[in-house]
Design a protein around this motif. Structure first.
Motif, PDB file in Angstrom:
ATOM      1  N   ALA A  63       0.356 -10.786   3.305  1.00  0.00           N
ATOM      2  CA  ALA A  63       0.451  -9.439   3.863  1.00  0.00           C
ATOM      3  C   ALA A  63       1.756  -9.215   4.625  1.00  0.00           C
ATOM      4  O   ALA A  63       2.241  -8.077   4.718  1.00  0.00           O
ATOM      5  CB  ALA A  63      -0.739  -9.169   4.785  1.00  0.00           C
ATOM      6  N   VAL A  64       2.325 -10.284   5.190  1.00  0.00           N
ATOM      7  CA  VAL A  64       3.569 -10.160   5.948  1.00  0.00           C
ATOM      8  C   VAL A  64       4.710  -9.823   4.985  1.00  0.00           C
ATOM      9  O   VAL A  64       4.889 -10.476   3.958  1.00  0.00           O
ATOM     10  CB  VAL A  64       3.879 -11.458   6.723  1.00  0.00           C
ATOM     11  N   GLY A  65       5.455  -8.784   5.325  1.00  0.00           N
ATOM     12  CA  GLY A  65       6.533  -8.339   4.457  1.00  0.00           C
ATOM     13  C   GLY A  65       6.114  -7.266   3.476  1.00  0.00           C
ATOM     14  O   GLY A  65       6.953  -6.671   2.803  1.00  0.00           O
ATOM     15  N   GLN A  66       4.807  -6.986   3.396  1.00  0.00           N
ATOM     16  CA  GLN A  66       4.271  -5.941   2.528  1.00  0.00           C
ATOM     17  C   GLN A  66       3.897  -4.716   3.366  1.00  0.00           C
ATOM     18  O   GLN A  66       3.749  -4.800   4.588  1.00  0.00           O
ATOM     19  CB  GLN A  66       3.026  -6.447   1.805  1.00  0.00           C
ATOM     20  N   GLU A  67       3.721  -3.590   2.688  1.00  0.00           N
ATOM     21  CA  GLU A  67       3.225  -2.405   3.382  1.00  0.00           C
ATOM     22  C   GLU A  67       1.829  -2.680   3.923  1.00  0.00           C
ATOM     23  O   GLU A  67       1.012  -3.327   3.256  1.00  0.00           O
ATOM     24  CB  GLU A  67       3.173  -1.194   2.444  1.00  0.00           C
ATOM     25  N   GLN A  68       1.559  -2.218   5.134  1.00  0.00           N
ATOM     26  CA  GLN A  68       0.248  -2.445   5.742  1.00  0.00           C
ATOM     27  C   GLN A  68      -0.858  -1.844   4.876  1.00  0.00           C
ATOM     28  O   GLN A  68      -0.723  -0.727   4.380  1.00  0.00           O
ATOM     29  CB  GLN A  68       0.188  -1.830   7.140  1.00  0.00           C
ATOM     30  N   VAL A  69      -1.935  -2.596   4.720  1.00  0.00           N
ATOM     31  CA  VAL A  69      -3.112  -2.094   4.013  1.00  0.00           C
ATOM     32  C   VAL A  69      -3.919  -1.276   5.014  1.00  0.00           C
ATOM     33  O   VAL A  69      -4.679  -1.818   5.825  1.00  0.00           O
ATOM     34  CB  VAL A  69      -3.949  -3.246   3.423  1.00  0.00           C
ATOM     35  N   MET A  70      -3.759   0.036   4.952  1.00  0.00           N
ATOM     36  CA  MET A  70      -4.447   0.952   5.871  1.00  0.00           C
ATOM     37  C   MET A  70      -5.670   1.606   5.231  1.00  0.00           C
ATOM     38  O   MET A  70      -6.413   2.333   5.873  1.00  0.00           O
ATOM     39  CB  MET A  70      -3.474   2.019   6.350  1.00  0.00           C
ATOM     40  N   GLY A  71      -5.838   1.340   3.941  1.00  0.00           N
ATOM     41  CA  GLY A  71      -6.989   1.866   3.235  1.00  0.00           C
ATOM     42  C   GLY A  71      -7.188   1.083   1.961  1.00  0.00           C
ATOM     43  O   GLY A  71      -6.253   0.467   1.436  1.00  0.00           O
ATOM     44  N   ILE A  72      -8.406   1.065   1.465  1.00  0.00           N
ATOM     45  CA  ILE A  72      -8.682   0.324   0.234  1.00  0.00           C
ATOM     46  C   ILE A  72      -9.817   0.992  -0.534  1.00  0.00           C
ATOM     47  O   ILE A  72     -10.723   1.595   0.046  1.00  0.00           O
ATOM     48  CB  ILE A  72      -9.034  -1.153   0.541  1.00  0.00           C
ATOM     49  N   TYR A  73      -9.732   0.892  -1.842  1.00  0.00           N
ATOM     50  CA  TYR A  73     -10.815   1.294  -2.740  1.00  0.00           C
ATOM     51  C   TYR A  73     -11.276   0.046  -3.467  1.00  0.00           C
ATOM     52  O   TYR A  73     -10.443  -0.737  -3.957  1.00  0.00           O
ATOM     53  CB  TYR A  73     -10.343   2.327  -3.759  1.00  0.00           C
ATOM     54  N   VAL A  74     -12.585  -0.183  -3.527  1.00  0.00           N
ATOM     55  CA  VAL A  74     -13.118  -1.320  -4.288  1.00  0.00           C
ATOM     56  C   VAL A  74     -14.290  -0.853  -5.151  1.00  0.00           C
ATOM     57  O   VAL A  74     -15.073   0.010  -4.755  1.00  0.00           O
ATOM     58  CB  VAL A  74     -13.593  -2.478  -3.368  1.00  0.00           C
ATOM     59  N   LYS A  75     -14.361  -1.422  -6.338  1.00  0.00           N
ATOM     60  CA  LYS A  75     -15.502  -1.219  -7.218  1.00  0.00           C
ATOM     61  C   LYS A  75     -16.244  -2.534  -7.312  1.00  0.00           C
ATOM     62  O   LYS A  75     -15.642  -3.566  -7.631  1.00  0.00           O
ATOM     63  CB  LYS A  75     -15.054  -0.762  -8.604  1.00  0.00           C
TER      64      LYS A  75
END
Length: 277
Positions: A63-75
């Motif tokens: 996750a470091v160096g990536q855009e923050q995961v502020m939302g997610i969709y999961v199936k």
């Protein structure tokens, strides 16, 4: 006969009024969903200010160096049991959207019980929990009215699911304490409810297990019970390692009751909720 009509009219108005009042109360449960609030890249220096196991986890999963995961969709494709003595598992499919800001999630599932299709939804927004069950997707079986214990339990669930919402680690509503090499406790306070979760990490630094004391039921007799979410498989999505297979278990009278096991078949980061939801 003429005398009956005024009585029927008054009765009908009373029933309609009660129905409208019920709709007004329960309408508050169904939220409107936000646009993702992008928070930029996860910087190493910022992550370093978090407790060591959390900082290591963010580094380990990429996750470091990536855009923050502020939302997610999961199936999800999974199997459920509604009671500990239930012998057969019920197969289900589900979809969920979750957001860090404002803290919220919406989960809806479809399953077949005794040959009949039942749909259910579970939601959390503005500090309020909502639940709805429908037969054949049309006829309401149950529609939850706001309740403080349900709100707290939903917040507990939201915090437990930090495992696929890494951006939650930076939320102003969350604080960490009692940190060690493999464990850390987290507390989240939001709109009148407070959640406490203990996270356990594996030897690689991945978030392996989340444990909380949650209300399984509501009502005066309801008590908090241990609830455990455990990751069994992982997968990499857009450069970030995320859980693929998870089991959810309640501890009832000292005995484990695995009520939901699921596999994430599809996922996407920072999604937009379709208007149909």
């Amino acid at each position: 006969m003429k005398r009956i009509w005024p009585v029927l009219a008054v009765t009908s108005l009373g029933v309609y009024g009660a129905y409208r009042k019920y709709k007004d109360v329960t309408r508050l449960i169904k939220p409107t969903w936000p646009e993702v609030r992008h928070a930029g890249e996860v910087e190493e220096a910022r992550a370093a200010h978090l407790p060591k196991p959390i900082a290591n986890w963010l580094e380990t999963i990429g996750a470091v160096g990536q855009e923050q995961v502020m939302g997610i969709y999961v199936k999800q494709v999974g199997w459920m049991k509604t009671k500990p003595d239930q012998e057969e598992w019920t197969e289900s499919t589900a979809e969920q959207y979750s957001f860090v800001e404002p803290p919220s999630f919406y989960w809806k599932a479809r399953m077949k019980i005794d040959g009949l299709f039942v749909t259910g939804s579970d939601s959390f927004r503005d500090g309020r929990a909502g639940m709805r069950i429908r037969f054949a997707g049309l006829v309401p079986i149950n529609r939850a009215i706001p309740d403080g214990k349900r709100d707290e339990s939903a917040l507990q669930r939201f915090l437990m699911e930090m495992v696929w919402l890494p951006g939650l680690a930076f939320s102003p509503y969350v604080r960490f304490f009692n940190s060690s090499e493999r464990f850390v406790e987290a507390e989240m306070s939001y709109n009148g409810s407070t959640a406490n979760v203990t996270f356990e990490f594996d030897e690689l630094g991945r978030m392996k297990r989340a444990r909380a004391m949650r209300y399984k039921d509501i009502g005066e007799e309801a008590k908090r019970l241990p609830c455990i979410a455990e990751v069994h498989e992982w997968q990499t999505m857009d450069g970030i390692e995320m859980p693929r297979r998870i089991d959810i278990t309640w501890i009832i009278d000292g005995k484990p009751f695995a009520w939901y096991k699921f596999t994430v078949e599809q996922a996407s980061f920072n999604p937009r909720v379709p208007d149909a939801w």
